[in-house]
Design a protein around this motif. Structure first.
Motif, PDB file in Angstrom:
ATOM      1  N   GLY A 292     -32.902  53.304  42.814  1.00 36.77           N
ATOM      2  CA  GLY A 292     -32.589  52.559  41.957  1.00 36.77           C
ATOM      3  C   GLY A 292     -32.515  51.095  42.298  1.00 36.77           C
ATOM      4  N   GLY A 293     -32.525  50.625  43.547  1.00 43.03           N
ATOM      5  CA  GLY A 293     -32.002  49.504  44.252  1.00 43.03           C
ATOM      6  C   GLY A 293     -30.743  49.076  44.045  1.00 43.03           C
ATOM      7  N   CYS A 294     -30.131  47.855  44.365  1.00 37.34           N
ATOM      8  CA  CYS A 294     -28.805  47.402  44.459  1.00 37.34           C
ATOM      9  C   CYS A 294     -28.644  46.197  43.765  1.00 37.34           C
ATOM     10  CB  CYS A 294     -28.373  47.666  45.942  1.00 37.34           C
ATOM     11  SG  CYS A 294     -28.794  46.320  46.970  1.00 37.34           S
ATOM     12  N   PHE A 295     -27.386  45.543  43.608  1.00 34.24           N
ATOM     13  CA  PHE A 295     -27.047  44.537  43.172  1.00 34.24           C
ATOM     14  C   PHE A 295     -26.505  43.448  44.365  1.00 34.24           C
ATOM     15  CE2 PHE A 295     -23.124  42.127  40.955  1.00 34.24           C
ATOM     16  CZ  PHE A 295     -23.759  41.071  40.401  1.00 34.24           C
ATOM     17  N   LEU A 296     -25.385  44.011  45.044  1.00 34.35           N
ATOM     18  CA  LEU A 296     -24.858  43.002  46.076  1.00 34.35           C
ATOM     19  C   LEU A 296     -25.404  43.677  47.353  1.00 34.35           C
ATOM     20  CD1 LEU A 296     -21.060  42.392  45.297  1.00 34.35           C
ATOM     21  CD2 LEU A 296     -23.073  40.970  44.794  1.00 34.35           C
ATOM     22  N   PHE A 297     -26.039  42.902  48.277  1.00 35.57           N
ATOM     23  CA  PHE A 297     -26.780  43.545  49.362  1.00 35.57           C
ATOM     24  C   PHE A 297     -26.449  42.733  50.624  1.00 35.57           C
ATOM     25  CE2 PHE A 297     -30.749  43.044  52.050  1.00 35.57           C
ATOM     26  CZ  PHE A 297     -31.096  44.422  52.205  1.00 35.57           C
ATOM     27  N   ALA A 298     -26.596  43.608  51.767  1.00 31.81           N
ATOM     28  CA  ALA A 298     -26.708  42.635  53.176  1.00 31.81           C
ATOM     29  C   ALA A 298     -27.082  43.784  54.314  1.00 31.81           C
ATOM     30  CB  ALA A 298     -25.093  42.387  53.541  1.00 31.81           C
ATOM     31  N   ARG A 299     -27.793  43.226  55.143  1.00 32.35           N
ATOM     32  CA  ARG A 299     -28.298  44.327  56.136  1.00 32.35           C
ATOM     33  C   ARG A 299     -28.383  43.246  57.522  1.00 32.35           C
ATOM     34  NH1 ARG A 299     -33.476  46.827  54.351  1.00 32.35           N
ATOM     35  NH2 ARG A 299     -32.534  48.339  54.017  1.00 32.35           N
ATOM     36  N   HIS A 300     -28.028  44.110  58.499  1.00 32.87           N
ATOM     37  CA  HIS A 300     -27.927  43.415  59.989  1.00 32.87           C
ATOM     38  C   HIS A 300     -27.344  42.226  59.953  1.00 32.87           C
ATOM     39  CE1 HIS A 300     -31.082  46.458  60.548  1.00 32.87           C
ATOM     40  NE2 HIS A 300     -31.901  45.934  60.037  1.00 32.87           N
ATOM     41  N   ALA A 301     -25.951  41.978  59.331  1.00 26.33           N
ATOM     42  CA  ALA A 301     -25.210  41.149  59.356  1.00 26.33           C
ATOM     43  C   ALA A 301     -23.822  41.120  59.993  1.00 26.33           C
ATOM     44  CB  ALA A 301     -24.977  40.494  57.934  1.00 26.33           C
TER      45      ALA A 301
ATOM     46  N   ALA B 101     -25.473  62.137  29.863  1.00 25.17           N
ATOM     47  CA  ALA B 101     -26.957  62.061  29.882  1.00 25.17           C
ATOM     48  C   ALA B 101     -27.197  60.547  30.302  1.00 25.17           C
ATOM     49  CB  ALA B 101     -27.649  62.417  28.732  1.00 25.17           C
ATOM     50  N   VAL B 102     -28.520  60.210  30.951  1.00 29.29           N
ATOM     51  CA  VAL B 102     -28.859  59.119  31.357  1.00 29.29           C
ATOM     52  C   VAL B 102     -30.184  58.577  30.693  1.00 29.29           C
ATOM     53  CG1 VAL B 102     -29.492  57.619  33.585  1.00 29.29           C
ATOM     54  CG2 VAL B 102     -28.087  59.709  33.757  1.00 29.29           C
ATOM     55  N   LYS B 103     -29.897  57.107  30.239  1.00 25.78           N
ATOM     56  CA  LYS B 103     -31.024  56.736  29.248  1.00 25.78           C
ATOM     57  C   LYS B 103     -32.120  56.421  30.407  1.00 25.78           C
ATOM     58  CE  LYS B 103     -27.874  54.366  26.105  1.00 25.78           C
ATOM     59  NZ  LYS B 103     -27.330  53.306  25.804  1.00 25.78           N
ATOM     60  N   GLY B 104     -33.351  56.515  30.040  1.00 27.50           N
ATOM     61  CA  GLY B 104     -34.496  56.215  31.116  1.00 27.50           C
ATOM     62  C   GLY B 104     -34.823  57.317  32.149  1.00 27.50           C
ATOM     63  N   GLU B 105     -35.346  56.867  33.155  1.00 28.35           N
ATOM     64  CA  GLU B 105     -35.293  57.662  34.343  1.00 28.35           C
ATOM     65  C   GLU B 105     -34.113  57.624  35.301  1.00 28.35           C
ATOM     66  OE1 GLU B 105     -37.882  58.994  35.846  1.00 28.35           O
ATOM     67  OE2 GLU B 105     -39.015  58.594  33.610  1.00 28.35           O
ATOM     68  N   LEU B 106     -33.906  58.904  35.663  1.00 28.64           N
ATOM     69  CA  LEU B 106     -32.484  59.295  36.111  1.00 28.64           C
ATOM     70  C   LEU B 106     -32.242  58.464  37.296  1.00 28.64           C
ATOM     71  CD1 LEU B 106     -30.184  61.190  36.456  1.00 28.64           C
ATOM     72  CD2 LEU B 106     -31.487  62.697  37.856  1.00 28.64           C
ATOM     73  N   TRP B 107     -33.179  58.187  38.254  1.00 27.37           N
ATOM     74  CA  TRP B 107     -32.694  57.557  39.555  1.00 27.37           C
ATOM     75  C   TRP B 107     -33.120  55.930  39.461  1.00 27.37           C
ATOM     76  CZ3 TRP B 107     -29.938  60.078  41.685  1.00 27.37           C
ATOM     77  CH2 TRP B 107     -30.038  61.816  41.814  1.00 27.37           C
ATOM     78  N   GLY B 108     -33.314  55.261  38.018  1.00 26.54           N
ATOM     79  CA  GLY B 108     -33.591  53.961  38.000  1.00 26.54           C
ATOM     80  C   GLY B 108     -32.523  53.322  37.737  1.00 26.54           C
ATOM     81  N   ARG B 109     -31.300  53.474  38.340  1.00 20.57           N
ATOM     82  CA  ARG B 109     -30.099  52.779  38.276  1.00 20.57           C
ATOM     83  C   ARG B 109     -29.727  52.054  39.582  1.00 20.57           C
ATOM     84  NH1 ARG B 109     -26.257  57.459  37.419  1.00 20.57           N
ATOM     85  NH2 ARG B 109     -27.848  58.798  37.868  1.00 20.57           N
ATOM     86  N   PRO B 110     -29.165  50.857  39.513  1.00 22.44           N
ATOM     87  CA  PRO B 110     -28.777  50.055  40.920  1.00 22.44           C
ATOM     88  C   PRO B 110     -27.425  50.623  41.443  1.00 22.44           C
ATOM     89  CG  PRO B 110     -28.552  48.526  38.982  1.00 22.44           C
ATOM     90  CD  PRO B 110     -29.041  49.861  38.348  1.00 22.44           C
ATOM     91  N   ARG B 111     -27.352  50.688  42.778  1.00 25.72           N
ATOM     92  CA  ARG B 111     -26.019  50.743  43.275  1.00 25.72           C
ATOM     93  C   ARG B 111     -25.410  49.561  42.959  1.00 25.72           C
ATOM     94  NH1 ARG B 111     -28.732  54.309  46.066  1.00 25.72           N
ATOM     95  NH2 ARG B 111     -27.720  55.901  47.420  1.00 25.72           N
ATOM     96  N   THR B 112     -24.001  49.378  42.958  1.00 28.05           N
ATOM     97  CA  THR B 112     -23.307  47.947  42.932  1.00 28.05           C
ATOM     98  C   THR B 112     -23.448  47.276  44.171  1.00 28.05           C
ATOM     99  OG1 THR B 112     -21.724  48.919  41.083  1.00 28.05           O
ATOM    100  CG2 THR B 112     -21.273  47.061  41.968  1.00 28.05           C
TER     101      THR B 112
END
Length: 456
Positions: free
Chosen positions: A92-101, A135-146
């Motif tokens: 589902g992707g994410c909203f606030l992201f950081a990696r190797h920081a 229930a979830v609208k659309g695809e179950l895993w199509g929701r972003p992590r915060t």
């Protein structure tokens, strides 16, 4: 130095996508060697934001930072690895992201809003109880992590409020030196997969003074296989002084155990109307050890299951105050589930609708191929357990999800032990209503089990 996002063109109308403006402020602070990116009072919609080393994201009182739900606005942080573990939901992707920081702070008295209330709806799948997962609208895993923070050293999240996550709220993977303090998480209590705080393969973590209200688990200490392959064990986690409300577990350890989970302490917390109090699972191999829980109180109960497409589903848990489980998955991804050992509980005072449940797979070899129980050395002292009907559902189910056992009918004793050794339970017990006729303890294929409960 402060960098106000409005100085970079951000507009507080709740409609304009301010991703470019906010990212420009973050980049400027990072390039200057560090600084504070300020979100002022107002409602700021944005696509995914990449946080960077030495940057503080500060939300002023009255500030709302709102996650876009458009898939085009997210970050596909999981594109570089695969994981077929059930319920991982990496897509589902994410909203606030950081990696190797390093040295990242999120702070302030504002709100980070995931818009999960626009994702879920009640399809009355539990026949009028209105308790089961929505229930979830659309695809179950199509929701972003915060949030998704991977391999961040010295990460601090304090004082902010998270609301209505569409998927996991605060996901930290492979992070070290983590402080989560004074955070409030208010998610829909019927929304699936909206975990509160997930330290995944992290080390040296303190979670304190938080209020977490979610549908899915409030706090989850886990070790997902992709993160285990990168960062090894999940260890040294301290959780204290929190109020935890969930339709699943207040504290969950596992089910993902791609590597060891060890040295976890939870103390001085309140569990409010959870499906389970503390749940400890191994499913993917490895060892869970050195888990210590003390001075907790509250209540656990069961909620109605849903029936969609002729299949039963719902929250994991039927009101167990303590749940310890070592059995294979129903779709095993490793040869052996793993081992749970050296676990203590003391001064646990709970009103519950089900038993203290400790169950390992009988006859299953350990990950190293040796014989012996998969659960050993569990000590519960100063237990104060009241078994009392609280909800709408009858107390007649054991729940070992996710596994081939699934959910099945069973008499509900106060204590149930299967496939374990060196288990001690002592304290006080009160049984009300139909619980009074049930056994105090049931054991199967267990060794050296001692139960000493004074009935009140």
């Amino acid at each position: 130095m402060d960098y106000a996002i409005t100085d970079f063109g951000a507009v507080a109308d709740g409609v304009t996508n301010n991703r470019e403006a906010i990212q420009a402020a973050v980049d400027r602070a990072h390039e200057a060697g560090g600084g504070r990116v300020v979100v002022p009072t107002g409602r700021f919609l944005s696509g995914a934001i990449v946080l960077k080393s030495h940057v503080t994201l500060h939300l002023e009182t009255g500030a709302w930072l709102i996650s876009s739900l458009d898939p085009a606005d997210g970050i596909d942080f999981a594109a570089e690895f695969d994981d077929d573990t059930e319920n991982a939901g990496w897509e589902g992707g994410c909203f606030l992201f950081a990696r190797h920081a390093e040295d990242i702070v999120i702070e302030g008295h504002g709100v980070i809003y995931g818009q999960g209330d626009k994702v879920f709806y009640d399809d009355d799948s539990d026949n009028g109880f209105h308790e089961s997962p929505l229930a979830v609208k659309g695809e179950l895993w199509g929701r972003p992590r915060t949030t998704y923070f991977e391999d961040v050293t010295n990460l601090t999240v304090r004082d902010v409020t998270f609301r209505d996550a569409a998927f996991w709220t605060l996901h930290m993977a492979g992070c070290r030196q983590v402080l989560v303090d004074g955070v409030r998480i208010f998610n829909d209590q019927r929304a699936p997969n909206n975990d509160g705080i997930d330290p995944d393969t992290c080390r040296d973590v303190v979670i304190a003074n938080c209020i977490v209200s979610t549908g899915d688990d409030a706090i989850v200490v886990k070790n997902t296989p992709p993160m285990a392959a990168r960062y090894g064990a999940c260890e040294n986690v301290v959780i204290s002084n929190c109020v935890l409300a969930s339709r699943d577990s207040a504290l969950k350890i596992g089910t993902e155990t791609g590597s060891a989970i060890r040295n976890v302490i939870l103390s001085d917390c309140v569990f409010r109307d959870c499906s389970r109090g503390v749940g400890i699972w191994v499913r993917d191999g490895a060892i869970v050890e050195g888990i210590h829980v003390h001075h907790v109180s509250g209540s656990t109960r069961q909620y109605a299951d849903s029936w969609r497409g002729g299949r039963r589903g719902g929250w994991w848990g039927k009101g167990e105050p303590i749940f310890v489980s070592a059995v294979p998955r129903s779709r095993p991804t490793v040869p052996h589930p793993g081992v749970i050992r050296d676990v203590t509980f003391d001064h646990v005072s709970m009103v519950s609708e089900s038993c203290v449940f400790i169950a390992g797979e009988v006859g299953e070899a350990r990950p190293d191929g040796s014989a012996g129980p998969l659960i050993e050395n569990v000590r519960i002292t100063d237990l104060d357990l009241t078994m009392r009907a609280q909800g709408t559902q009858p107390a007649r189910w054991f729940d070992e999800q996710p596994s081939a056992y699934d959910v099945y009918e069973h008499e509900i004793p106060a204590i149930y032990v299967r496939g374990a050794s060196d288990v001690t339970v002592s304290g006080r017990l009160r049984r009300e209503g139909f619980y009074a006729d049930a056994p105090v303890a049931l054991t199967e294929h267990a060794e050296r089990v001692h139960v000493d409960l004074d009935e009140r």
